[in-house]
Write a protein that holds these residues in place. Structure first.
Motif, PDB file in Angstrom:
ATOM      1  N   PHE A  43      31.982  76.665  61.670  1.00 34.50           N
ATOM      2  CA  PHE A  43      31.347  77.544  60.700  1.00 34.50           C
ATOM      3  C   PHE A  43      29.830  77.360  60.691  1.00 34.50           C
ATOM      4  CE2 PHE A  43      35.579  77.822  58.747  1.00 34.50           C
ATOM      5  CZ  PHE A  43      35.619  79.169  58.420  1.00 34.50           C
ATOM      6  N   ILE A  44      29.120  78.465  60.531  1.00 33.85           N
ATOM      7  CA  ILE A  44      27.675  78.440  60.272  1.00 33.85           C
ATOM      8  C   ILE A  44      27.493  77.865  58.868  1.00 33.85           C
ATOM      9  CG2 ILE A  44      25.682  79.954  59.753  1.00 33.85           C
ATOM     10  CD1 ILE A  44      26.077  80.116  62.695  1.00 33.85           C
ATOM     11  N   GLU A  45      26.481  77.054  58.698  1.00 33.76           N
ATOM     12  CA  GLU A  45      26.182  76.489  57.382  1.00 33.76           C
ATOM     13  C   GLU A  45      26.009  77.620  56.365  1.00 33.76           C
ATOM     14  OE1 GLU A  45      22.811  73.704  55.172  1.00 33.76           O
ATOM     15  OE2 GLU A  45      22.550  74.229  57.266  1.00 33.76           O
ATOM     16  N   GLY A  46      26.690  77.505  55.233  1.00 32.70           N
ATOM     17  CA  GLY A  46      26.552  78.486  54.158  1.00 32.70           C
ATOM     18  C   GLY A  46      27.409  79.736  54.313  1.00 32.70           C
ATOM     19  N   ALA A  47      28.241  79.824  55.369  1.00 31.83           N
ATOM     20  CA  ALA A  47      29.035  81.043  55.592  1.00 31.83           C
ATOM     21  C   ALA A  47      30.031  81.260  54.457  1.00 31.83           C
ATOM     22  CB  ALA A  47      29.753  80.983  56.932  1.00 31.83           C
ATOM     23  N   ALA A  48      30.810  80.247  54.127  1.00 34.67           N
ATOM     24  CA  ALA A  48      31.802  80.397  53.065  1.00 34.67           C
ATOM     25  C   ALA A  48      31.124  80.675  51.728  1.00 34.67           C
ATOM     26  CB  ALA A  48      32.679  79.151  52.976  1.00 34.67           C
ATOM     27  N   GLU A  49      30.030  80.003  51.477  1.00 35.20           N
ATOM     28  CA  GLU A  49      29.302  80.195  50.222  1.00 35.20           C
ATOM     29  C   GLU A  49      28.766  81.627  50.118  1.00 35.20           C
ATOM     30  OE1 GLU A  49      25.431  78.298  47.892  1.00 35.20           O
ATOM     31  OE2 GLU A  49      26.122  77.388  49.762  1.00 35.20           O
ATOM     32  N   GLY A  95      37.038  79.204  48.303  1.00 35.41           N
ATOM     33  CA  GLY A  95      36.888  80.261  47.310  1.00 35.41           C
ATOM     34  C   GLY A  95      36.297  81.547  47.853  1.00 35.41           C
ATOM     35  N   ALA A  96      36.428  81.771  49.161  1.00 32.21           N
ATOM     36  CA  ALA A  96      35.850  82.951  49.808  1.00 32.21           C
ATOM     37  C   ALA A  96      36.967  83.812  50.403  1.00 32.21           C
ATOM     38  CB  ALA A  96      34.875  82.525  50.901  1.00 32.21           C
ATOM     39  N   ARG A  97      36.792  85.135  50.324  1.00 33.32           N
ATOM     40  CA  ARG A  97      37.818  86.061  50.815  1.00 33.32           C
ATOM     41  C   ARG A  97      37.173  87.191  51.624  1.00 33.32           C
ATOM     42  NH1 ARG A  97      38.350  88.219  46.659  1.00 33.32           N
ATOM     43  NH2 ARG A  97      37.670  90.330  47.061  1.00 33.32           N
ATOM     44  N   ILE A  98      37.766  87.472  52.753  1.00 35.46           N
ATOM     45  CA  ILE A  98      37.376  88.624  53.562  1.00 35.46           C
ATOM     46  C   ILE A  98      38.386  89.727  53.260  1.00 35.46           C
ATOM     47  CG2 ILE A  98      37.183  89.519  55.922  1.00 35.46           C
ATOM     48  CD1 ILE A  98      36.341  86.619  56.708  1.00 35.46           C
ATOM     49  N   ASP A  99      37.895  90.911  52.929  1.00 38.63           N
ATOM     50  CA  ASP A  99      38.799  92.008  52.592  1.00 38.63           C
ATOM     51  C   ASP A  99      39.538  92.539  53.811  1.00 38.63           C
ATOM     52  OD1 ASP A  99      38.460  92.589  49.608  1.00 38.63           O
ATOM     53  OD2 ASP A  99      36.399  92.356  50.315  1.00 38.63           O
ATOM     54  N   ARG A 100      38.866  92.631  54.935  1.00 41.49           N
ATOM     55  CA  ARG A 100      39.535  93.026  56.175  1.00 41.49           C
ATOM     56  C   ARG A 100      38.648  92.650  57.357  1.00 41.49           C
ATOM     57  NH1 ARG A 100      42.375  98.595  56.273  1.00 41.49           N
ATOM     58  NH2 ARG A 100      43.543  97.493  54.665  1.00 41.49           N
ATOM     59  N   ILE A 101      39.302  92.280  58.449  1.00 39.56           N
ATOM     60  CA  ILE A 101      38.614  92.007  59.707  1.00 39.56           C
ATOM     61  C   ILE A 101      38.892  93.178  60.645  1.00 39.56           C
ATOM     62  CG2 ILE A 101      38.433  90.489  61.718  1.00 39.56           C
ATOM     63  CD1 ILE A 101      39.411  88.190  59.887  1.00 39.56           C
ATOM     64  N   TYR A 102      37.823  93.776  61.140  1.00 39.88           N
ATOM     65  CA  TYR A 102      37.924  94.832  62.152  1.00 39.88           C
ATOM     66  C   TYR A 102      37.441  94.245  63.468  1.00 39.88           C
ATOM     67  CZ  TYR A 102      38.504  98.021  58.228  1.00 39.88           C
ATOM     68  OH  TYR A 102      38.981  98.653  57.098  1.00 39.88           O
ATOM     69  N   HIS A 103      38.198  94.486  64.524  1.00 40.06           N
ATOM     70  CA  HIS A 103      37.800  93.947  65.827  1.00 40.06           C
ATOM     71  C   HIS A 103      37.911  95.032  66.889  1.00 40.06           C
ATOM     72  CE1 HIS A 103      42.143  93.677  66.333  1.00 40.06           C
ATOM     73  NE2 HIS A 103      41.938  93.565  67.635  1.00 40.06           N
ATOM     74  N   CYS A 104      37.134  94.876  67.934  1.00 38.53           N
ATOM     75  CA  CYS A 104      37.215  95.775  69.081  1.00 38.53           C
ATOM     76  C   CYS A 104      37.536  94.946  70.318  1.00 38.53           C
ATOM     77  CB  CYS A 104      35.916  96.538  69.284  1.00 38.53           C
ATOM     78  SG  CYS A 104      36.024  97.652  70.716  1.00 38.53           S
ATOM     79  N   PRO A 105      38.772  95.074  70.851  1.00 40.44           N
ATOM     80  CA  PRO A 105      39.169  94.295  72.025  1.00 40.44           C
ATOM     81  C   PRO A 105      38.785  94.955  73.348  1.00 40.44           C
ATOM     82  CG  PRO A 105      41.036  95.558  71.253  1.00 40.44           C
ATOM     83  CD  PRO A 105      39.886  95.858  70.306  1.00 40.44           C
ATOM     84  N   PHE A 106      38.163  96.120  73.286  1.00 42.44           N
ATOM     85  CA  PHE A 106      37.931  96.922  74.491  1.00 42.44           C
ATOM     86  C   PHE A 106      36.582  96.656  75.141  1.00 42.44           C
ATOM     87  CE2 PHE A 106      40.625  99.371  71.554  1.00 42.44           C
ATOM     88  CZ  PHE A 106      41.780  99.399  72.318  1.00 42.44           C
TER      89      PHE A 106
END
Length: 188
Positions: A43-49, A95-106
């Protein structure tokens, strides 16, 4: 499914909310090149925060990530989903939440024929951001993206969202500084 995301408990349309769009490699985690395994994820420092603070503000938080390593046969989509599940579990512990992860595998030069194609989702194109804004009631003019490459910023501009270049350091500090400037009218 998309409509369900917009309807609240009482059946009313959910109000539009701003969104924080985050690139993954180089923003949430150190970019070590095609990160696909837990043991390589740092993790990058401060990402979760940073994510937790935007959750507390009532913002959506989306990850929009090019994953050409799938097209290049460096790892599979299942590998990526497993890593994302692990990442989201570590964020939840903070205590951190991502609503959705979008990815492009192409990627048009991919080794894997299944993923060898040009895609509107691949940044610098705006497809992933536009899909998030179609799936959720996003207040576009109040939203912004943090990325570590010019392609991220180009995708944000093409989607009508401000974009800011993260060059390292503490992501929470950068996101707070970015938000303060953004709210003062300094659009990316």
């Amino acid at each position: 499914m998309a409509a369900a995301a917009r309807v609240g408990q009482e059946g009313h349309m959910a109000p539009h909310r701003p969104a924080l769009f985050l690139d993954r490699d180089g923003v949430i985690n150190l970019d070590k090149g095609y990160v696909s395994r837990v043991e390589d994820f740092e993790f990058i420092e401060g990402a979760a925060e940073a994510i937790a603070r935007f959750n507390q503000r009532g913002w959506y938080v989306f990850v929009v990530t090019n994953q050409s390593g799938i097209a290049r046969n460096y790892y599979t989509e299942d590998d990526m989903h497993a890593l994302h599940a692990w990442m989201e579990a570590r964020l939840a512990e903070a205590g951190a939440r991502i609503d959705r992860i979008y990815h492009c595998p192409f990627h048009e030069e991919g080794e894997n024929p299944r993923y060898r194609k040009d895609s509107f989702d691949r940044k610098p194109k705006p497809g992933m951001l536009l899909r998030a804004m179609a799936d959720f009631p996003v207040k576009r003019e109040s939203s912004f993206l943090i990325g570590d490459k010019e392609a991220d910023l180009e995708a944000a501009r093409a989607a009508g969202v401000a974009g800011f270049l993260f060059t390292g350091g503490n992501l929470a500090d950068f996101a707070e500084w970015t938000l303060a400037g953004f709210e003062d009218g300094h659009r990316g």
